[in-house]
Motif scaffolding. Structure first.
Motif, PDB file in Angstrom:
ATOM      1  N   THR A  80       0.839  -1.200   0.000  1.00 37.45           N
ATOM      2  CA  THR A  80       0.000   0.000   0.000  1.00 37.45           C
ATOM      3  C   THR A  80       0.874   1.249   0.000  1.00 37.45           C
ATOM      4  N   PRO A  81       0.663   2.176  -0.925  1.00 38.00           N
ATOM      5  CA  PRO A  81       1.401   3.435  -0.875  1.00 38.00           C
ATOM      6  C   PRO A  81       1.069   4.184   0.418  1.00 38.00           C
ATOM      7  N   CYS A  82       2.096   4.526   1.177  1.00 41.09           N
ATOM      8  CA  CYS A  82       1.946   5.260   2.432  1.00 41.09           C
ATOM      9  C   CYS A  82       2.730   6.558   2.294  1.00 41.09           C
ATOM     10  N   LEU A  83       2.019   7.684   2.308  1.00 41.29           N
ATOM     11  CA  LEU A  83       2.633   8.985   2.053  1.00 41.29           C
ATOM     12  C   LEU A  83       2.476   9.896   3.258  1.00 41.29           C
ATOM     13  N   SER A  84       3.420  10.802   3.428  1.00 44.10           N
ATOM     14  CA  SER A  84       3.363  11.798   4.488  1.00 44.10           C
ATOM     15  C   SER A  84       3.143  13.170   3.869  1.00 44.10           C
ATOM     16  N   MET A  85       2.231  13.942   4.451  1.00 44.47           N
ATOM     17  CA  MET A  85       2.002  15.302   3.965  1.00 44.47           C
ATOM     18  C   MET A  85       3.224  16.172   4.181  1.00 44.47           C
ATOM     19  N   GLU A  86       4.066  15.807   5.144  1.00 49.10           N
ATOM     20  CA  GLU A  86       5.248  16.605   5.440  1.00 49.10           C
ATOM     21  C   GLU A  86       6.325  16.476   4.371  1.00 49.10           C
ATOM     22  N   THR A  87       6.430  15.301   3.755  1.00 49.76           N
ATOM     23  CA  THR A  87       7.522  15.066   2.809  1.00 49.76           C
ATOM     24  C   THR A  87       7.059  14.876   1.365  1.00 49.76           C
ATOM     25  N   THR A  88       5.764  14.969   1.120  1.00 50.37           N
ATOM     26  CA  THR A  88       5.229  14.783  -0.229  1.00 50.37           C
ATOM     27  C   THR A  88       4.539  16.069  -0.665  1.00 50.37           C
ATOM     28  N   ALA A  89       4.885  16.548  -1.835  1.00 46.89           N
ATOM     29  CA  ALA A  89       4.281  17.776  -2.355  1.00 46.89           C
ATOM     30  C   ALA A  89       2.769  17.590  -2.514  1.00 46.89           C
ATOM     31  N   LEU A  90       2.026  18.649  -2.257  1.00 48.40           N
ATOM     32  CA  LEU A  90       0.569  18.591  -2.324  1.00 48.40           C
ATOM     33  C   LEU A  90       0.074  18.123  -3.684  1.00 48.40           C
ATOM     34  N   ASP A  91       0.661  18.602  -4.761  1.00 47.03           N
ATOM     35  CA  ASP A  91       0.194  18.169  -6.083  1.00 47.03           C
ATOM     36  C   ASP A  91       0.447  16.675  -6.291  1.00 47.03           C
ATOM     37  N   HIS A  92       1.524  16.151  -5.731  1.00 45.24           N
ATOM     38  CA  HIS A  92       1.800  14.715  -5.820  1.00 45.24           C
ATOM     39  C   HIS A  92       0.788  13.910  -4.999  1.00 45.24           C
ATOM     40  N   LEU A  93       0.465  14.407  -3.798  1.00 50.14           N
ATOM     41  CA  LEU A  93      -0.560  13.750  -2.973  1.00 50.14           C
ATOM     42  C   LEU A  93      -1.890  13.695  -3.713  1.00 50.14           C
ATOM     43  N   LEU A  94      -2.272  14.809  -4.321  1.00 48.19           N
ATOM     44  CA  LEU A  94      -3.544  14.854  -5.043  1.00 48.19           C
ATOM     45  C   LEU A  94      -3.559  13.900  -6.221  1.00 48.19           C
ATOM     46  N   GLU A  95      -2.420  13.755  -6.915  1.00 47.61           N
ATOM     47  CA  GLU A  95      -2.326  12.785  -8.005  1.00 47.61           C
ATOM     48  C   GLU A  95      -2.594  11.365  -7.490  1.00 47.61           C
ATOM     49  N   TRP A  96      -2.000  11.015  -6.332  1.00 50.44           N
ATOM     50  CA  TRP A  96      -2.216   9.681  -5.752  1.00 50.44           C
ATOM     51  C   TRP A  96      -3.684   9.468  -5.390  1.00 50.44           C
ATOM     52  N   VAL A  97      -4.311  10.490  -4.801  1.00 50.03           N
ATOM     53  CA  VAL A  97      -5.719  10.368  -4.410  1.00 50.03           C
ATOM     54  C   VAL A  97      -6.590  10.142  -5.640  1.00 50.03           C
ATOM     55  N   VAL A  98      -6.334  10.877  -6.713  1.00 52.10           N
ATOM     56  CA  VAL A  98      -7.107  10.735  -7.938  1.00 52.10           C
ATOM     57  C   VAL A  98      -6.914   9.337  -8.525  1.00 52.10           C
ATOM     58  N   ARG A  99      -5.705   8.803  -8.452  1.00 49.33           N
ATOM     59  CA  ARG A  99      -5.410   7.478  -9.012  1.00 49.33           C
ATOM     60  C   ARG A  99      -6.072   6.340  -8.257  1.00 49.33           C
ATOM     61  N   THR A 100      -6.314   6.501  -6.957  1.00 51.91           N
ATOM     62  CA  THR A 100      -6.812   5.370  -6.159  1.00 51.91           C
ATOM     63  C   THR A 100      -8.300   5.363  -6.009  1.00 51.91           C
TER      64      THR A 100
END
Length: 100
Positions: A80-100
């Protein structure tokens, strides 16, 4: 707190995971209460991660600060992809959310 998005079976939709109860919530009020009370309650992280895995969570995002929960999540759920808001750019986080 941990957050989940894209539960494979639709049980939690795109909601918030309360690690002090190893359960999920849905709204802002659940998140607000969780943040307020996690400082005075025992956190059941291993049970929470097991619940997330059993429910087919496809993405976990840790709210800041830190990355400790992200690393523990990745160790418990390596597929499972596990991401941190502290170390992951917001646009990258949003891309992951859209993909899942």
């Amino acid at each position: 707190p941990a957050a989940c998005a894209g539960c494979g079976n639709g049980a939690c939709g795109q909601g918030h995971v309360d690690e002090s109860r190893a359960d999920h919530g849905q709204g802002r009020e659940d998140i607000r209460k969780d943040l307020a009370f996690n400082m005075c309650r025992t956190v059941h992280l291993s049970e929470t991660l097991a619940m997330m895995s059993q429910r087919g969570i496809t993405l976990a995002v840790e709210a800041s600060p830190g990355t400790v929960l992200t690393r523990l999540c990745h160790a418990a759920m390596p597929a499972t992809p596990c991401l941190s808001m502290e170390t992951t750019a917001l646009d990258h986080l949003l891309e992951w959310v859209v993909r899942t």
